[in-house]
Design a protein around this motif. Structure first.
Motif, short mmCIF file in Angstrom:
data_model
loop_
_atom_site.label_atom_id
_atom_site.label_comp_id
_atom_site.label_asym_id
_atom_site.label_seq_id
_atom_site.Cartn_x
_atom_site.Cartn_y
_atom_site.Cartn_z
N ASP A 225 -33.95 189.49 53.88
CA ASP A 225 -33.54 189.42 55.28
C ASP A 225 -33.48 190.86 55.76
OD1 ASP A 225 -32.02 187.90 57.65
OD2 ASP A 225 -30.91 189.73 57.17
N ALA A 226 -34.22 191.18 56.80
CA ALA A 226 -34.40 192.58 57.19
C ALA A 226 -33.07 193.27 57.49
CB ALA A 226 -35.33 192.67 58.39
N ASP A 227 -32.20 192.63 58.24
CA ASP A 227 -30.93 193.27 58.59
C ASP A 227 -30.03 193.42 57.36
OD1 ASP A 227 -31.52 193.58 61.32
OD2 ASP A 227 -30.89 191.53 61.77
N GLU A 228 -29.99 192.39 56.50
CA GLU A 228 -29.20 192.51 55.29
C GLU A 228 -29.77 193.58 54.37
OE1 GLU A 228 -27.18 189.29 52.43
OE2 GLU A 228 -29.35 189.45 52.07
N SER A 229 -31.10 193.63 54.26
CA SER A 229 -31.73 194.66 53.44
C SER A 229 -31.37 196.05 53.93
CB SER A 229 -33.25 194.49 53.44
OG SER A 229 -33.64 193.30 52.80
N MET A 230 -31.43 196.25 55.24
CA MET A 230 -31.08 197.57 55.77
C MET A 230 -29.62 197.89 55.49
SD MET A 230 -33.52 199.37 56.89
CE MET A 230 -32.26 200.63 57.03
N GLY A 231 -28.75 196.89 55.57
CA GLY A 231 -27.35 197.12 55.25
C GLY A 231 -27.17 197.56 53.81
N LEU A 232 -27.89 196.91 52.89
CA LEU A 232 -27.81 197.30 51.48
C LEU A 232 -28.38 198.69 51.24
CD1 LEU A 232 -28.85 193.90 49.82
CD2 LEU A 232 -26.59 194.99 49.68
N ILE A 233 -29.51 198.99 51.86
CA ILE A 233 -30.13 200.31 51.70
C ILE A 233 -29.16 201.41 52.13
CG2 ILE A 233 -31.96 201.83 52.58
CD1 ILE A 233 -33.74 199.27 52.74
N LEU A 234 -28.48 201.19 53.26
CA LEU A 234 -27.58 202.20 53.79
C LEU A 234 -26.26 202.24 53.03
CD1 LEU A 234 -28.20 201.55 57.60
CD2 LEU A 234 -29.06 203.46 56.24
N ASP A 235 -25.67 201.07 52.76
CA ASP A 235 -24.34 201.02 52.14
C ASP A 235 -24.37 201.37 50.65
OD1 ASP A 235 -23.46 200.21 54.60
OD2 ASP A 235 -23.30 198.08 54.07
N GLN A 236 -25.45 201.00 49.96
CA GLN A 236 -25.53 201.20 48.52
C GLN A 236 -26.26 202.48 48.12
OE1 GLN A 236 -23.88 199.16 46.53
NE2 GLN A 236 -23.33 197.72 48.14
N GLY A 237 -26.71 203.24 49.10
CA GLY A 237 -27.38 204.50 48.79
C GLY A 237 -28.70 204.32 48.08
N VAL A 238 -29.48 203.31 48.49
CA VAL A 238 -30.78 203.05 47.87
C VAL A 238 -31.68 204.27 48.03
CG1 VAL A 238 -32.89 201.66 48.04
CG2 VAL A 238 -30.64 200.54 48.04
N LEU A 257 -34.47 202.25 59.80
CA LEU A 257 -34.98 202.80 58.55
C LEU A 257 -34.80 204.32 58.49
CD1 LEU A 257 -36.22 201.86 55.90
CD2 LEU A 257 -38.48 202.19 56.89
N GLY A 258 -34.91 204.97 59.63
CA GLY A 258 -34.74 206.42 59.68
C GLY A 258 -33.33 206.88 59.37
N GLU A 259 -32.35 205.95 59.36
CA GLU A 259 -30.96 206.31 59.05
C GLU A 259 -30.72 206.42 57.54
OE1 GLU A 259 -28.27 203.54 60.87
OE2 GLU A 259 -29.53 203.34 62.65
N ALA A 260 -31.66 205.97 56.74
CA ALA A 260 -31.49 205.91 55.28
C ALA A 260 -31.69 207.29 54.67
CB ALA A 260 -32.44 204.90 54.68
N ARG A 261 -30.64 208.09 54.65
CA ARG A 261 -30.76 209.49 54.21
C ARG A 261 -30.99 209.63 52.71
NH1 ARG A 261 -32.36 210.91 58.88
NH2 ARG A 261 -30.78 210.77 60.53
#
Length: 513
Positions: A225-238, A257-261
């Motif tokens: 799920d795109a929104d859940e995936s983005m949440g995991l990428i950001l929250d879990q430091g993927v 996606l650009g927020e994923a530092r």
């Protein structure tokens, strides 16, 4: 190396490092090693012995991953099956594999009951039942580990061209593929990877096993799920993604996606990526590594394109454990029929690779078609450029013969996707009295664009803005709600060729009006 030992040694190296997080359980390597030991004993309590096939038909995430690893420790053969299989297809695979145990969950239990109605010798258990059994079992190491030549897993191909084919893979092949993946996608010790690709597909297993090889953290997501995936990428430091292009498109469309530092490793496989998508990902992420992996279930790695940003679309050269040739594309061409530099040929890969399977499960007909003199015939067509890098033109089966010329869809799709009026495109050849087969583009209208306008603008773009020669411009554009794809994002062209679509608008009919 066997996979049971790989996990145990990772737990010895990094006992307190987080092995799994995301949705569901969060486990250290010590805890994961212990949990899979208990699950292995729970499987054994149902009568499973080394060499028996254990079918897993479940949503993804930690429960499925842990059961797969538990089967490795027991020396059983894990058979993860697509959650998209209907009852008939599921029943066929269970019977073909001679599975002794089928593990389901709430998402698959009803379908499994239909599929197993005539399979009296098969034991069916819910994942929760095995969890309950595991609670009473010892978490001590399983004393006997499998040999690296033992079968680890049997994956079933998608079956878009007939019955699914079983692909048995040894522990050696699976471990070698995981090591190759870690090296070729430039994984680092402790990498944090999103685990969303389905584990009934080689990409999902490779993400899981490579994470263990590098002592990384596997961030579980049972279904995309795109929104859940983005949440995991950001929250879990993927920090690393290995996905099919369609999922990358979905992530870009979240606008986040650009927020994923922390994200600086990208890799893709499973389908061609358009230069447009590659450019947008580079702009959003600025990855330090961006890799195109070209391979298959049968032999995990064919070639690696190590720098997508510099050379978008290139499949690169043979992987670290691979040997690749381009031979004449004619049926029956021998392995020494190597094409001249710059000529198009069929990709064949040496079966001597440690990543390779040994042949299809009980399918001598498929072996005869695909394996010849120690080489695997992939069915993919490619040319090599002056640097020796491959450029894949598509599948032999996808070729369109229009007006006596051979045309491949990938190039046309890469050009048309730049049309701002469309969000997705698939090109096929449909029967035509004049051309034999007419190049036909199925397009998904962009948000806010009505279907007829999208079809007409795609026609105009093909003519005036795509750079395609007239031969390759679509003779017809059909607007549809969505492009049919498999569970791992592979485009199902044959569905469209068979007429299994609902047209929202058709440029040919509009022209007749």
């Amino acid at each position: 190396m066997d996979l049971a030992t790989a996990l145990t040694w990772a737990a010895e190296r990094y006992p307190d490092r987080t092995a799994v997080r995301g949705t569901g359980r969060h486990l250290s390597y010590r805890e994961w090693d212990a949990r899979t030991n208990r699950l292995a004993r729970a499987m054994a309590s149902t009568g499973i012995r080394p060499g028996d096939r254990v079918a897993l038909c479940m949503a993804g995430g930690e429960p499925l991953a842990s059961l797969h690893l538990a089967a490795q420790k027991l020396g059983a053969v894990s058979v993860p099956l697509s959650t998209r299989f209907g009852a008939e297809e599921l029943g066929y695979c269970l019977d073909n594999a001679a599975a002794k145990l089928l593990v389901t969950d709430s998402t698959t239990a009803e379908r499994a009951a239909q599929a197993t109605a005539g399979l009296g010798s098969l034991v069916v258990r819910g994942g929760g039942d095995l969890d309950a059994r595991a609670e009473g079992e010892s978490d001590a190491a399983i004393p006997d580990v499998p040999a690296e030549t033992d079968i680890s897993v049997m994956l079933y191909t998608s079956g878009t061209t007939g019955r699914p084919k079983g692909v048995p893979r040894t522990h050696r092949a699976e471990h070698s593929a995981a090591v190759a993946h870690a090296v070729q996608t430039q994984q680092r010790n402790g990498e944090v990877t999103l685990g969303v690709m389905p584990m009934f597909h080689t990409m999902g297993l490779r993400t899981l096993l490579a994470s263990i090889v590098v002592g990384g953290t596997w961030v579980a997501q049972p279904a995309f799920d795109a929104d859940e995936s983005m949440g995991l990428i950001l929250d879990q430091g993927v920090s690393s993604l290995y996905l099919v292009p369609t999922i990358y498109w979905s992530l870009l469309r979240t606008g986040r996606l650009g927020e994923a530092r922390t994200l600086d490793r990208l890799a893709y496989a499973g389908a061609a990526m358009t230069p447009s998508l590659a450019e947008q990902l580079v702009e959003a992420v600025s990855p330090r590594a961006f890799v195109n992996h070209f391979g298959s279930t049968e032999i995990y790695t064919f070639t690696i394109g190590p720098d997508v940003a510099a050379k978008p679309g290139s499949a690169g050269r043979a992987g670290i454990f691979s040997r690749v040739r381009l031979v004449a594309p004619q049926i029956g061409a021998p392995p020494d029929a190597i094409v001249a530099p710059g000529e198009q040929g069929q990709v064949i890969v040496s079966m001597d690779s440690p990543e390779a399977f040994a042949g299809y499960w009980e399918r001598p007909d498929a072996n005869e078609k695909s394996i010849r003199d120690g080489w695997y015939y992939t069915g993919d067509l490619a040319t090599a450029d002056e640097d020796g890098d491959l450029w894949v033109a598509g599948r032999v089966d996808d070729m369109i013969n229009s007006g006596g010329e051979n045309i491949y869809p990938d190039e046309i799709e890469a050009a048309l996707i730049r049309c701002p009026a469309i969000d997705d495109v698939c090109v096929v050849g449909l029967p035509d009295e004049r051309w034999g087969h007419a190049v036909t583009a199925f397009v998904v209208p962009a948000k806010g664009i009505d279907p007829l306008t999208a079809a007409e603008q795609a026609v105009a773009f093909a003519r005036d803005g795509s750079g395609l020669p007239s031969l390759k411009r679509p003779k017809r554009v059909i607007a549809v709600d969505s492009i049919p794809r498999s569970g791992v994002g592979k485009t199902l062209r044959r569905t469209l060729v068979a007429g299994e679509f609902d047209a929202l608008a058709d440029s040919a009919k509009a022209g007749e009006a």
